[in-house]
Motif scaffolding. Structure first.
Motif, PDB file in Angstrom:
ATOM      1  N   GLN A   1       0.514 -12.521  19.140  1.00 43.54           N
ATOM      2  CA  GLN A   1       0.668 -12.475  18.225  1.00 43.54           C
ATOM      3  C   GLN A   1       2.740 -12.844  17.815  1.00 43.54           C
ATOM      4  N   GLU A   2       3.529 -12.761  18.945  1.00 47.44           N
ATOM      5  CA  GLU A   2       4.264 -13.217  18.706  1.00 47.44           C
ATOM      6  C   GLU A   2       4.163 -14.882  19.270  1.00 47.44           C
ATOM      7  N   GLY A   3       3.798 -14.884  20.117  1.00 49.81           N
ATOM      8  CA  GLY A   3       3.797 -16.134  20.836  1.00 49.81           C
ATOM      9  C   GLY A   3       3.039 -17.258  19.403  1.00 49.81           C
ATOM     10  N   GLU A   4       2.446 -16.690  19.057  1.00 42.78           N
ATOM     11  CA  GLU A   4       0.916 -17.557  18.061  1.00 42.78           C
ATOM     12  C   GLU A   4       1.999 -17.975  16.749  1.00 42.78           C
ATOM     13  N   ALA A   5       2.955 -17.229  16.330  1.00 41.80           N
ATOM     14  CA  ALA A   5       3.566 -17.230  15.154  1.00 41.80           C
ATOM     15  C   ALA A   5       5.184 -18.262  15.619  1.00 41.80           C
ATOM     16  N   LYS A   6       4.921 -17.632  16.650  1.00 42.77           N
ATOM     17  CA  LYS A   6       6.219 -18.930  16.917  1.00 42.77           C
ATOM     18  C   LYS A   6       5.954 -20.971  17.092  1.00 42.77           C
ATOM     19  N   ALA A   7       4.160 -20.723  17.652  1.00 44.97           N
ATOM     20  CA  ALA A   7       4.321 -21.938  17.897  1.00 44.97           C
ATOM     21  C   ALA A   7       3.594 -22.888  16.435  1.00 44.97           C
ATOM     22  N   ALA A   8       3.199 -21.178  15.468  1.00 48.11           N
ATOM     23  CA  ALA A   8       3.073 -21.318  13.852  1.00 48.11           C
ATOM     24  C   ALA A   8       3.764 -22.556  13.597  1.00 48.11           C
ATOM     25  N   GLU A   9       5.382 -22.109  13.269  1.00 49.24           N
ATOM     26  CA  GLU A   9       7.012 -22.527  13.101  1.00 49.24           C
ATOM     27  C   GLU A   9       6.363 -24.094  13.834  1.00 49.24           C
ATOM     28  N   GLN A  10       6.803 -23.877  14.854  1.00 48.04           N
ATOM     29  CA  GLN A  10       6.869 -25.413  15.298  1.00 48.04           C
ATOM     30  C   GLN A  10       5.826 -26.350  15.128  1.00 48.04           C
ATOM     31  N   VAL A  11       4.823 -26.276  14.833  1.00 55.18           N
ATOM     32  CA  VAL A  11       4.210 -27.110  13.753  1.00 55.18           C
ATOM     33  C   VAL A  11       3.454 -25.975  12.929  1.00 55.18           C
ATOM     34  N   ALA A  12       3.760 -26.608  11.598  1.00 54.16           N
ATOM     35  CA  ALA A  12       3.076 -25.541  10.194  1.00 54.16           C
ATOM     36  C   ALA A  12       1.250 -26.312  10.316  1.00 54.16           C
ATOM     37  N   GLY A  13       0.789 -24.750  10.199  1.00 52.57           N
ATOM     38  CA  GLY A  13      -0.515 -25.582  10.100  1.00 52.57           C
ATOM     39  C   GLY A  13      -0.938 -26.633  10.622  1.00 52.57           C
ATOM     40  N   GLN A  14      -0.687 -26.454  12.357  1.00 52.63           N
ATOM     41  CA  GLN A  14      -1.134 -27.662  12.965  1.00 52.63           C
ATOM     42  C   GLN A  14      -2.240 -28.081  13.009  1.00 52.63           C
ATOM     43  N   MET A  15      -2.532 -29.409  13.064  1.00 52.64           N
ATOM     44  CA  MET A  15      -3.850 -29.948  12.476  1.00 52.64           C
ATOM     45  C   MET A  15      -4.225 -31.109  14.273  1.00 52.64           C
ATOM     46  N   LYS A  16      -5.358 -31.390  13.806  1.00 56.36           N
ATOM     47  CA  LYS A  16      -6.498 -31.403  15.297  1.00 56.36           C
ATOM     48  C   LYS A  16      -6.452 -32.939  14.790  1.00 56.36           C
TER      49      LYS A  16
END
Ligand code: ZN
Length: 101
Positions: free
Chosen positions: A32-47
Motif C-alpha cells: 500500500q505504501e508503494g502504491e501510494a508513493k506511485a500514485a503520488e508520482q503519477v496522479a491517477g495514472q492513465m494508460k
C-alpha cells in the motif's frame, strides 16, 4: 471434545496463523505504501489508448499534459488544447486552433 494434545496443536496453529497474518499485514502495508508513493508520482495514472503504456504527466508552458512513455504520443485533457493554443497565438498550433474552431 478437545484433549491436551488437541489444545496444544490448536495453540501452535493459532501462533502460526498469527505469525502468518502479521507477515501478510506487513506485506500489505508495504504494498500500500508503494502504491501510494506511485500514485503520488503519477496522479491517477492513465494508460496510452494507442499502445497501452503508462502516461507520464509533463508540464508544457505550465499546462499539465500527458505523454506516453511508450510511443511518446501526447494526450490532452478537455480544455488543455485550448489552453496550449491560447498561449500559442502566434504559433502554428494557435493558428490551427483559431482557424478550426
Ligand atoms: Zn503510447
Amino acid at each position: 471434545m478437545a484433549n491436551k494434545w488437541d489444545e496444544r496443536k490448536k495453540a501452535q496453529e493459532d501462533e502460526y496463523f498469527v505469525k502468518k497474518e502479521r507477515e501478510l499485514l506487513e506485506k500489505l502495508k508495504a504494498k500500500q505504501e508503494g502504491e501510494a508513493k506511485a500514485a503520488e508520482q503519477v496522479a491517477g495514472q492513465m494508460k496510452c489508448p494507442k499502445c497501452g503504456q503508462p502516461l507520464e504527466a509533463r508540464s508544457f508552458q505550465k499546462i499539465e499534459i500527458d505523454q506516453c512513455t511508450g510511443c511518446y504520443g501526447i494526450w490532452l485533457d478537455a480544455g488543455e488544447m485550448e489552453q496550449v493554443a491560447g498561449k500559442e497565438n502566434d504559433s502554428w498550433l494557435g493558428r490551427f486552433w483559431q482557424t478550426n474552431r
